[in-house]
Scaffold this motif. Structure first.
Motif, PDB file in Angstrom:
ATOM      1  N   UNK A 178       0.729  -1.102  -0.012  1.00  0.00           N
ATOM      2  CA  UNK A 178       0.063  -0.140  -0.055  1.00  0.00           C
ATOM      3  C   UNK A 178       0.962   1.100  -0.049  1.00  0.00           C
ATOM      4  N   UNK A 179       0.696   2.151  -0.969  1.00  0.00           N
ATOM      5  CA  UNK A 179       1.441   3.322  -1.078  1.00  0.00           C
ATOM      6  C   UNK A 179       1.043   4.423  -0.162  1.00  0.00           C
ATOM      7  N   UNK A 180      -0.209   4.147   0.328  1.00  0.00           N
ATOM      8  CA  UNK A 180      -0.609   5.146   1.540  1.00  0.00           C
ATOM      9  C   UNK A 180       0.208   4.937   2.667  1.00  0.00           C
ATOM     10  N   UNK A 181       0.766   3.505   2.943  1.00  0.00           N
ATOM     11  CA  UNK A 181       1.662   3.237   4.168  1.00  0.00           C
ATOM     12  C   UNK A 181       3.200   3.792   3.987  1.00  0.00           C
ATOM     13  N   UNK A 182       3.494   3.945   2.666  1.00  0.00           N
ATOM     14  CA  UNK A 182       4.702   4.393   2.138  1.00  0.00           C
ATOM     15  C   UNK A 182       4.779   5.903   2.564  1.00  0.00           C
ATOM     16  N   UNK A 183       3.643   6.914   2.305  1.00  0.00           N
ATOM     17  CA  UNK A 183       3.385   7.890   2.683  1.00  0.00           C
ATOM     18  C   UNK A 183       3.369   8.340   4.116  1.00  0.00           C
ATOM     19  N   UNK A 184       2.417   7.716   4.857  1.00  0.00           N
ATOM     20  CA  UNK A 184       2.194   8.030   6.137  1.00  0.00           C
ATOM     21  C   UNK A 184       3.455   7.548   7.021  1.00  0.00           C
ATOM     22  N   UNK A 185       3.793   6.513   6.792  1.00  0.00           N
ATOM     23  CA  UNK A 185       4.829   5.841   7.679  1.00  0.00           C
ATOM     24  C   UNK A 185       6.309   6.698   7.348  1.00  0.00           C
ATOM     25  N   UNK A 186       6.367   7.246   6.239  1.00  0.00           N
ATOM     26  CA  UNK A 186       7.770   7.638   5.671  1.00  0.00           C
ATOM     27  C   UNK A 186       7.916   9.232   5.727  1.00  0.00           C
ATOM     28  N   UNK A 187       6.610   9.811   5.774  1.00  0.00           N
ATOM     29  CA  UNK A 187       6.658  11.220   5.643  1.00  0.00           C
ATOM     30  C   UNK A 187       7.101  11.979   7.132  1.00  0.00           C
ATOM     31  N   UNK A 188       7.323  13.154   7.029  1.00  0.00           N
ATOM     32  CA  UNK A 188       7.449  13.720   8.407  1.00  0.00           C
ATOM     33  C   UNK A 188       6.421  14.391   9.085  1.00  0.00           C
ATOM     34  N   UNK A 189       5.994  13.849  10.269  1.00  0.00           N
ATOM     35  CA  UNK A 189       4.936  14.104  10.856  1.00  0.00           C
ATOM     36  C   UNK A 189       4.245  15.373  10.820  1.00  0.00           C
ATOM     37  N   UNK A 190       5.079  16.420  10.979  1.00  0.00           N
ATOM     38  CA  UNK A 190       4.785  17.851  10.907  1.00  0.00           C
ATOM     39  C   UNK A 190       4.081  18.247   9.672  1.00  0.00           C
ATOM     40  N   UNK A 191       4.709  17.717   8.542  1.00  0.00           N
ATOM     41  CA  UNK A 191       4.273  17.890   6.975  1.00  0.00           C
ATOM     42  C   UNK A 191       2.975  17.213   7.058  1.00  0.00           C
ATOM     43  N   UNK A 192       2.719  16.098   7.583  1.00  0.00           N
ATOM     44  CA  UNK A 192       1.388  15.384   7.334  1.00  0.00           C
ATOM     45  C   UNK A 192       0.329  16.155   8.190  1.00  0.00           C
ATOM     46  N   UNK A 193       0.415  16.655   9.397  1.00  0.00           N
ATOM     47  CA  UNK A 193      -0.314  17.294  10.198  1.00  0.00           C
ATOM     48  C   UNK A 193      -0.675  18.677   9.501  1.00  0.00           C
ATOM     49  N   UNK A 217     -15.713  10.264   5.490  1.00  0.00           N
ATOM     50  CA  UNK A 217     -14.860   9.895   6.431  1.00  0.00           C
ATOM     51  C   UNK A 217     -14.897  11.093   7.487  1.00  0.00           C
ATOM     52  N   UNK A 218     -16.209  11.665   7.811  1.00  0.00           N
ATOM     53  CA  UNK A 218     -16.304  12.684   8.658  1.00  0.00           C
ATOM     54  C   UNK A 218     -15.989  12.355  10.296  1.00  0.00           C
ATOM     55  N   UNK A 219     -16.245  10.975  10.455  1.00  0.00           N
ATOM     56  CA  UNK A 219     -16.050  10.493  11.732  1.00  0.00           C
ATOM     57  C   UNK A 219     -14.391  10.469  12.277  1.00  0.00           C
ATOM     58  N   UNK A 220     -13.603  10.482  11.043  1.00  0.00           N
ATOM     59  CA  UNK A 220     -12.041  10.728  11.631  1.00  0.00           C
ATOM     60  C   UNK A 220     -11.580  11.885  10.940  1.00  0.00           C
ATOM     61  N   UNK A 221     -12.023  12.988  10.718  1.00  0.00           N
ATOM     62  CA  UNK A 221     -11.818  14.242  10.285  1.00  0.00           C
ATOM     63  C   UNK A 221     -10.655  14.727  11.230  1.00  0.00           C
ATOM     64  N   UNK A 222      -9.608  15.175  10.676  1.00  0.00           N
ATOM     65  CA  UNK A 222      -8.408  15.681  11.419  1.00  0.00           C
ATOM     66  C   UNK A 222      -8.759  16.597  12.355  1.00  0.00           C
ATOM     67  N   UNK A 223      -8.212  16.652  13.475  1.00  0.00           N
ATOM     68  CA  UNK A 223      -8.488  17.796  14.487  1.00  0.00           C
ATOM     69  C   UNK A 223      -7.277  18.182  15.189  1.00  0.00           C
ATOM     70  N   UNK A 224      -6.961  19.485  15.569  1.00  0.00           N
ATOM     71  CA  UNK A 224      -5.611  19.968  16.189  1.00  0.00           C
ATOM     72  C   UNK A 224      -5.386  18.900  17.448  1.00  0.00           C
ATOM     73  N   UNK A 225      -6.483  18.796  18.041  1.00  0.00           N
ATOM     74  CA  UNK A 225      -6.114  17.968  19.412  1.00  0.00           C
ATOM     75  C   UNK A 225      -5.806  16.311  19.134  1.00  0.00           C
ATOM     76  N   UNK A 226      -5.794  15.865  17.855  1.00  0.00           N
ATOM     77  CA  UNK A 226      -5.738  14.511  17.659  1.00  0.00           C
ATOM     78  C   UNK A 226      -4.242  14.218  18.184  1.00  0.00           C
ATOM     79  N   UNK A 227      -4.066  13.042  18.706  1.00  0.00           N
ATOM     80  CA  UNK A 227      -2.681  12.321  18.912  1.00  0.00           C
ATOM     81  C   UNK A 227      -1.962  12.222  17.518  1.00  0.00           C
TER      82      UNK A 227
END
Length: 605
Positions: free
Chosen positions: A491-506, A522-532
């Motif tokens: 899965x290329x999505x794993x290459x992106x998420x596991x390999x990219x810099x977290x700050x850029x991903x956030x 995908x509203x239930x998992x919409x990114x929030x600033x408070x997410x871990x």
């Protein structure tokens, strides 16, 4: 009448080469591979006016510029063409020089076929050739064309004369160079060819025009003063020379010779602009737009085809300055009116008008030219070929290097990442386009090996990027491509998420929400600033997985710095550039390419 086989030796960039040419063909390949040289070679053999030029050939027409061997022997240029599909009239005219061609075996028979043969694949053929070389005695380059059968008692051949060539009906159009003079009356121009074909005109045009020009007054009004100046010149000359040596100097529009008129006459065409008095302004043909010139040139070719009936067209890049729909009309129009049409092209719109067996992919290795029919690509059925060939295969057929990706996401992502690296580090990194790499979407990992085999057979350098594979699939891909790049996970999505810099991903995740681009489902998992970090990474992994193929991964990579991109993506792009630009011999699968990508043992260096 059609050319079925062409052999070339020591001509320009081709030391040796042999091509089998289908009924209609388009020659494709990288720049400077030899496409134009093939057409020039045909012109030397079959062009009725080609040998009238001076010089016929020069030093740079010889392979590597070598026209003399070390012992002083001339090294000749040799070109041989076999022509088939002769008309009854051509068979009668060339009867003494005919041989026999087996279409199925693609070879000449050793002798005439047996009487009453029932082989449908055997037909009469004409073999002709050009030989050009340096003549030391004359200190000049010479060239002649001959029938190559039969050999005479003195080991020579009969000359293949201009009159003989005209019966073959070969026309070579260099679109860019010919367009500006196509509607002139210079010798060899298209208008000149058409007039020559209408013998009843008998070129009375020259006598009529010359007679009118002799009577045309030029600057004879006294107020202009030209005649006064010329009279002063006449008087001054007479003071030094006999009185009868010069008399009545005056101006005329030209030298009043046919050759001068050929160079100066021009066809005028309405430009679309109108004068103040309402009359339409006309401008010379060569002042029209490039697209108009080229379209009119090709229309004239169609006219020539209609007049000749049995003509072979050789044409360079008919797509120049012409929109796609016109390209298609031109190709089909010229092809429909000619016995054989041979094009060179870099346009997918031209290529898709030919079936795959008519697309001849040229390759040249150490001076040896070869041509391979493209054939149907794997995974593409004949009935869907035309709808898919432009978007999936034409660009790859026109390139020298291919990057095969497993799916649409990677197809978008790797070029985008390479362009971003080039933007940020232009002195170090190049885009895939600048490296001459065409990217193709295999649409499934099961097709990577098949496509790799297909493109390598056509002489392409093949790279491939793909997910982690089972051993049998990995082995098939490694055997089929030159440079396999395998990810350590699925899965290329794993290459992106596991390999990219977290700050850029956030940053990118929160911006998707601000821009209203986060999918409602995908509203239930919409990114929030408070997410871990774990929650946000899981949300982005699900996002990339759900929107595969719509360019979202490419958008993310285009927003990253080099340090923020997944290391694997950066390393693979760097490795591709390194492999292409290395000045030493690169052996596939030999060692890791620095900097080492993930799973480096599978990367060729």
């Amino acid at each position: 009448m059609k050319v079925c086989r062409l052999k070339i030796e020591n001509f320009r960039g081709i030391q040796r080469g042999e091509l089998h040419i289908p009924d209609h063909a388009v020659l494709v390949g990288d720049n400077n591979i030899g496409k134009s040289t093939v057409l020039e070679a045909l012109d030397l053999v079959l062009g009725p006016d080609r040998l009238a030029r001076r010089p016929i050939i020069d030093e740079h027409d010889f392979y590597a510029g070598q026209y003399m061997s070390a012992d002083g022997t001339a090294i000749p240029i040799q070109i041989e063409a076999i022509i088939i599909d002769l008309s009854e009239e051509q068979i009668r005219h060339f009867n003494n020089h005919l041989e026999w061609w087996n279409r199925e075996a693609c070879t000449l028979l050793d002798g005439p076929p047996a009487e009453n043969t029932d082989l449908q694949t055997v037909e009469p053929a004409l073999r002709v050739g050009f030989v050009g070389q340096y003549d030391a005695e004359e200190d000049d380059f010479v060239g002649t064309t001959h029938f190559l059968s039969p050999v005479k008692d003195d080991s020579t051949y009969d000359v293949f004369r201009t009159a003989d060539k005209r019966r073959c009906g070969f026309l070579y159009l260099r679109t860019v160079r010919t367009g500006s003079r196509a509607l002139s009356l210079e010798r060899g121009s298209l208008l000149d060819i058409i007039l020559r074909m209408q013998e009843e005109k008998n070129f009375q045009i020259w006598e009529d025009v010359l007679a009118q020009l002799r009577e045309l007054p030029v600057a004879e009004k006294p107020g202009l003063g030209i005649n006064d100046i010329l009279s002063s010149v006449e008087n001054a000359v007479r003071s030094y020379m006999p009185a009868d040596s010069i008399s009545h100097p005056h101006l005329r529009v030209s030298d009043l010779t046919r050759e001068t008129l050929r160079r100066t006459l021009a066809v005028f065409m309405a430009s679309g602009a109108k004068r103040e008095d309402g009359t339409e302004y006309s401008a010379p043909f060569q002042h029209q737009g490039t697209g108009t010139i080229n379209t009119l040139v090709l229309a004239m070719l169609s006219l020539i085809a209609e007049l000749k009936q049995n003509v072979i067209f050789a044409m360079e890049e008919p797509e120049i300055a012409i929109p796609p729909h016109t390209q298609k009309r031109i190709i089909n129009g010229v092809r429909g009116k000619s016995a054989q049409a041979i094009f060179t092209s870099h346009s997918p719109y031209v290529l898709e008008e030919f079936n795959p067996e008519q697309i001849l992919v040229l390759t040249r290795v150490d001076g040896t030219l070869s041509g391979q029919p493209a054939g149907y690509p794997p995974s593409v059925k004949p009935k869907t070929y035309k709808t898919e060939v432009r978007t999936r295969f034409c660009e790859a057929l026109l390139a020298r290097r291919i990057l095969i990706t497993e799916g649409r996401t990677e197809y978008d992502a790797y070029p985008a990442a390479a362009r971003r690296l080039n933007e940020l580090h232009p002195d170090e990194c190049k885009s895939l386009e600048a490296l001459g790499v065409a990217v193709i979407d295999a649409q499934s990992d099961s097709f990577i090996a098949k496509l790799g085999t297909y493109y390598r057979k056509l002489g392409k350098q093949v790279f491939a990027v793909f997910d982690q594979q089972e051993e049998f699939q990995r082995a098939a891909i490694k055997a089929a491509v030159d440079y396999p790049f395998e990810a350590p996970e699925k899965g290329f999505e794993n290459v992106i998420v596991n390999g990219a810099n977290y700050a850029a991903l956030r940053r990118h995740a929160l911006q998707l929400v601000v821009d209203g681009e986060w999918p409602p489902h995908l509203a239930a998992i919409q990114p929030q600033a408070a997410m871990t970090p774990e929650q946000l990474c899981n949300a982005m992994r699900e996002f990339f997985k759900n929107v595969k193929g719509n360019g979202t991964a490419a958008d993310f990579l285009s927003s990253c710095t080099r340090e923020e991109m997944p290391e694997l993506v950066v390393n693979y792009i760097v490795a591709i550039q390194f492999a292409i630009e290395s000045t030493f011999m690169i052996k596939p699968h030999a060692a890791a390419v620095p900097p080492p990508p993930v799973n480096a043992e599978d990367v060729a260096a």
